[in-house]
Design a protein around this motif. Structure first.
Motif, mmCIF file in Angstrom:
data_model
loop_
_atom_site.group_PDB
_atom_site.id
_atom_site.type_symbol
_atom_site.label_atom_id
_atom_site.label_comp_id
_atom_site.label_asym_id
_atom_site.label_seq_id
_atom_site.Cartn_x
_atom_site.Cartn_y
_atom_site.Cartn_z
ATOM 1 N N LEU A 65 -22.280 -7.730 37.746
ATOM 2 C CA LEU A 65 -21.595 -8.753 38.529
ATOM 3 C C LEU A 65 -22.003 -10.162 38.111
ATOM 4 N N GLY A 66 -23.262 -10.296 37.726
ATOM 5 C CA GLY A 66 -23.807 -11.629 37.470
ATOM 6 C C GLY A 66 -23.483 -12.207 36.113
ATOM 7 N N LEU A 67 -23.327 -11.351 35.092
ATOM 8 C CA LEU A 67 -23.054 -11.863 33.748
ATOM 9 C C LEU A 67 -21.744 -12.652 33.693
ATOM 10 N N PRO A 68 -20.626 -12.132 34.236
ATOM 11 C CA PRO A 68 -19.392 -12.935 34.231
ATOM 12 C C PRO A 68 -19.537 -14.232 35.033
ATOM 13 N N ILE A 69 -20.314 -14.190 36.128
ATOM 14 C CA ILE A 69 -20.556 -15.419 36.901
ATOM 15 C C ILE A 69 -21.270 -16.442 36.024
ATOM 16 N N SER A 70 -22.303 -15.989 35.312
ATOM 17 C CA SER A 70 -23.073 -16.895 34.459
ATOM 18 C C SER A 70 -22.211 -17.509 33.367
ATOM 19 N N ILE A 71 -21.372 -16.683 32.743
ATOM 20 C CA ILE A 71 -20.496 -17.190 31.678
ATOM 21 C C ILE A 71 -19.493 -18.186 32.255
ATOM 22 N N GLY A 72 -18.966 -17.886 33.449
ATOM 23 C CA GLY A 72 -18.038 -18.804 34.101
ATOM 24 C C GLY A 72 -18.673 -20.141 34.422
ATOM 25 N N VAL A 73 -19.906 -20.087 34.963
ATOM 26 C CA VAL A 73 -20.630 -21.325 35.277
ATOM 27 C C VAL A 73 -20.924 -22.100 34.000
ATOM 28 N N LEU A 74 -21.312 -21.383 32.940
ATOM 29 C CA LEU A 74 -21.590 -22.035 31.653
ATOM 30 C C LEU A 74 -20.354 -22.750 31.125
ATOM 31 N N SER A 75 -19.183 -22.103 31.239
ATOM 32 C CA SER A 75 -17.963 -22.727 30.731
ATOM 33 C C SER A 75 -17.621 -23.987 31.515
ATOM 34 N N GLU A 76 -17.907 -23.977 32.828
ATOM 35 C CA GLU A 76 -17.629 -25.155 33.652
ATOM 36 C C GLU A 76 -18.598 -26.289 33.346
ATOM 37 N N VAL A 77 -19.887 -25.971 33.317
ATOM 38 C CA VAL A 77 -20.907 -27.000 33.070
ATOM 39 C C VAL A 77 -20.746 -27.587 31.673
ATOM 40 N N SER A 78 -20.452 -26.727 30.689
ATOM 41 C CA SER A 78 -20.302 -27.211 29.323
ATOM 42 C C SER A 78 -19.070 -28.093 29.179
ATOM 43 N N LEU A 79 -18.031 -27.821 29.983
ATOM 44 C CA LEU A 79 -16.854 -28.696 29.970
ATOM 45 C C LEU A 79 -17.249 -30.118 30.360
ATOM 46 N N PHE A 80 -17.997 -30.252 31.462
ATOM 47 C CA PHE A 80 -18.395 -31.582 31.911
ATOM 48 C C PHE A 80 -19.343 -32.245 30.908
ATOM 49 N N ALA A 81 -20.200 -31.446 30.281
ATOM 50 C CA ALA A 81 -21.094 -32.005 29.261
ATOM 51 C C ALA A 81 -20.292 -32.515 28.069
#
Length: 232
Positions: A65-81
């Protein structure tokens, strides 16, 4: 304190920002662990007992359950970066203005983010009891609350942009006026995305409570990098 050398600390600039971030996260972890060990409500669950003997079935369920959450959060944070990097291509004034507006948007985003975490727990426990009515009530209630809060944030950004931006500016700085002028144009965009940003993180929280994390991950990656970075 560590970036600028205030209050007698050494001026470490970028290294100071890194140290402050690491120290803050370590402190948060210590506070959480202390709370779990000392609070009467959490102590009874003996969370750290037999910690050297993992429950592998539970571990892999959380990992799944957590791996897709982590990848999703990474994609969002990296967008803002990456957006910050692109603003740097325009110039230092644009980057400074972007940084201020992003900080303001981040502060207001913390409320929907917290409510999203809360609804994940509420929906998850209701799912465990197979109480579909409670799931529906929790989802509807949290969406209404988030809509109300983000609407207030949007009005605040539209109503007093200069006051909010000047919280971050030194009036004696020669570039303050230019940064203020640029940031006012950006804060209106931040105002517009308050509601949609709040609703998307709340919807994500509801789906996490239902153990639905993989499809939202793909939607997030496409939205942030396919649409967001592409149009940016």
């Amino acid at each position: 304190m560590l970036i600028f050398g205030n209050w007698g600390a050494p001026r470490l600039e970028i290294e100071g920002a890194a140290l402050a971030t690491v120290a803050t996260n370590i402190l948060i972890a210590i506070v959480f662990i202390g709370f779990v060990l000392l609070n009467e409500e959490t102590r009874k669950f003996t969370i750290f007992s037999r910690i050297w003997r993992p429950d592998w079935e539970a571990f892999f369920e959380i990992f799944r359950l957590g791996l897709p959450i982590s990848i999703g959060v990474l994609s969002e944070v990296s967008l803002f970066a990456f957006a910050s990097i692109m603003m740097g291509w325009i110039g230092t004034i644009a980057l400074a203005a972007h940084g201020i507006v992003l900080q303001l948007a981040t502060v207001t985003f913390m409320i929907p983010l917290a409510l999203s975490n809360a609804v994940t727990v509420r929906v998850g426990t209701s799912l465990g009891r197979e109480n579909w009515l409670d799931i529906k009530r929790a989802a509807q209630a949290i969406l209404l609350i988030v809509l109300a809060i983000t609407s207030m944030s949007m009005v605040l950004f539209f109503a007093m942009p200069e006051t909010l931006i000047m919280l971050f500016l030194d009036v004696d700085n020669v570039d303050a006026g230019a940064v203020l002028s640029y940031a006012i144009g950006l804060i209106y965009f931040a105002a517009i995305f308050q509601i949609v940003d709040g609703v998307q993180i709340t919807g994500t929280g509801i789906l996490r409570g239902l153990k639905d994390t993989t499809i939202p991950m793909f939607i997030g990656i496409f939205s942030y990098w396919g649409v967001g970075v592409g149009l940016g």
